[in-house]
Scaffold this motif. Structure first.
Motif: not given
Length: 293
Positions: A229-231, A236, A239-240, A242, A245, A249, A253, A289
């Motif tokens: 997730m973006t956050a 949050h 958050a969406t 991702i 990747m 990346q 994370m 993802t």
């Protein structure tokens, strides 16, 4: 396909697992964790036993019932008696004697206690894998203790890639169609044969090791989130997911604390350029993802 503790933790999630695996048109190697929360229970019972508290055996009986209930809910009828017997065998002939030994030997050396607790905690994956293999008419069990090998490195334990690679190729040399089921996390010491493990979260790493050594077309990590997730969605709400990747990346994370994949998982598959999918067992239609070059 690797399925974590929440993915094998209930009848609902196990039935989702079955549907996900059955939807594949290709041979599948399924790597499973222990039922959600069971590893923590096994370790807590070790602590109780060391304090001469045999109420840990009551907890063990509750765990037996949980596994038997799962068998009745998901295992194919022709296999149920066999899987019930397997669960009882490991509980009565292995786990109980281990706990009683810890409870009745106050002067047991520390290194022996550690070896015993490592052997105890391995049972979580062994029990869950017996259930998962029994869910399929063509289920083929593989015991990870037969081929996963570790060595000490001064700070803990690391995988012996050479010996593990040799044994994995022997174990899976005749891998044919069907659903092959293995345990994550657990291993043996190369020199002594003692039961060891790859660390908490090590089932992801097991799956990556097997995917790498067997030149898998893809590695799928099935968990209880829709992907990276973006956050943190707990703090949050906007958050969406991702959707794509790079390995770098994803590694960044994971190293920063994203608890989606066990950090050592990324490197082996990146070396072989094997795509990694992170998907939600409870929402399999979600895109998830994909981690690629």
């Amino acid at each position: 396909m690797k399925f974590g503790g929440t993915s094998v933790g209930s009848i609902e999630s196990l039935l989702n697992l079955r549907d996900i695996v059955n939807a594949s048109s290709k041979p599948v190697l399924v790597v499973v964790s222990a039922m959600g929360g069971f590893t923590n229970q096994l370790l807590a019972m070790c602590e109780q036993a060391q304090q001469r508290d045999i109420s840990c055996l009551d907890t063990l009986e509750a765990a037996r019932k949980r596994h038997h209930d799962a068998i009745d809910g998901v295992v194919v009828e022709s296999m149920r008696d066999e899987v019930h017997a397997t669960i009882d065998h490991f509980i009565d002939d292995s786990l109980k004697p281990y706990y009683l030994a810890l409870a009745t030997n106050p002067h047991m050396p520390v290194d022996e206690i550690e070896r015993m607790c490592d052997a105890i905690v391995a049972h979580g994956e062994i029990l869950s894998s017996a259930i998962v293999a029994g869910m399929f008419d063509d289920g083929v069990p593989h015991l990870s203790l037969n081929y996963m090998r570790t060595v000490p490195d001064g700070h803990g334990r690391v995988l012996d890639w050479e010996e593990t690679g040799r044994l994995v190729k022997e174990e899976f040399a005749a891998m044919a169609d069907g659903v092959h089921v293995a345990q994550g996390f657990i291993s043996r010491d190369k020199a002594t044969g003692d039961v060891t493990n790859l660390g908490r979260g090590g089932s992801d790493y097991t799956a990556a090791i097997l995917a790498t050594l067997l030149d898998a077309e893809a590695l799928e990590i099935w968990t209880d989130v829709d992907g990276f997730m973006t956050a943190d969605p707990r703090t949050h709400p906007d958050a969406t997911v991702i959707q794509q990747m790079t390995y770098a990346q994803a590694q960044e994370m994971c190293d920063a604390g994203a608890k989606v994949i066990y950090p050592p998982t990324i490197a082996p598959v990146a070396m072989k350029h094997i795509p990694v999918w992170v998907k939600n067992t409870f929402n399999p239609a979600a895109t998830g993802t994909v981690i690629i070059d």
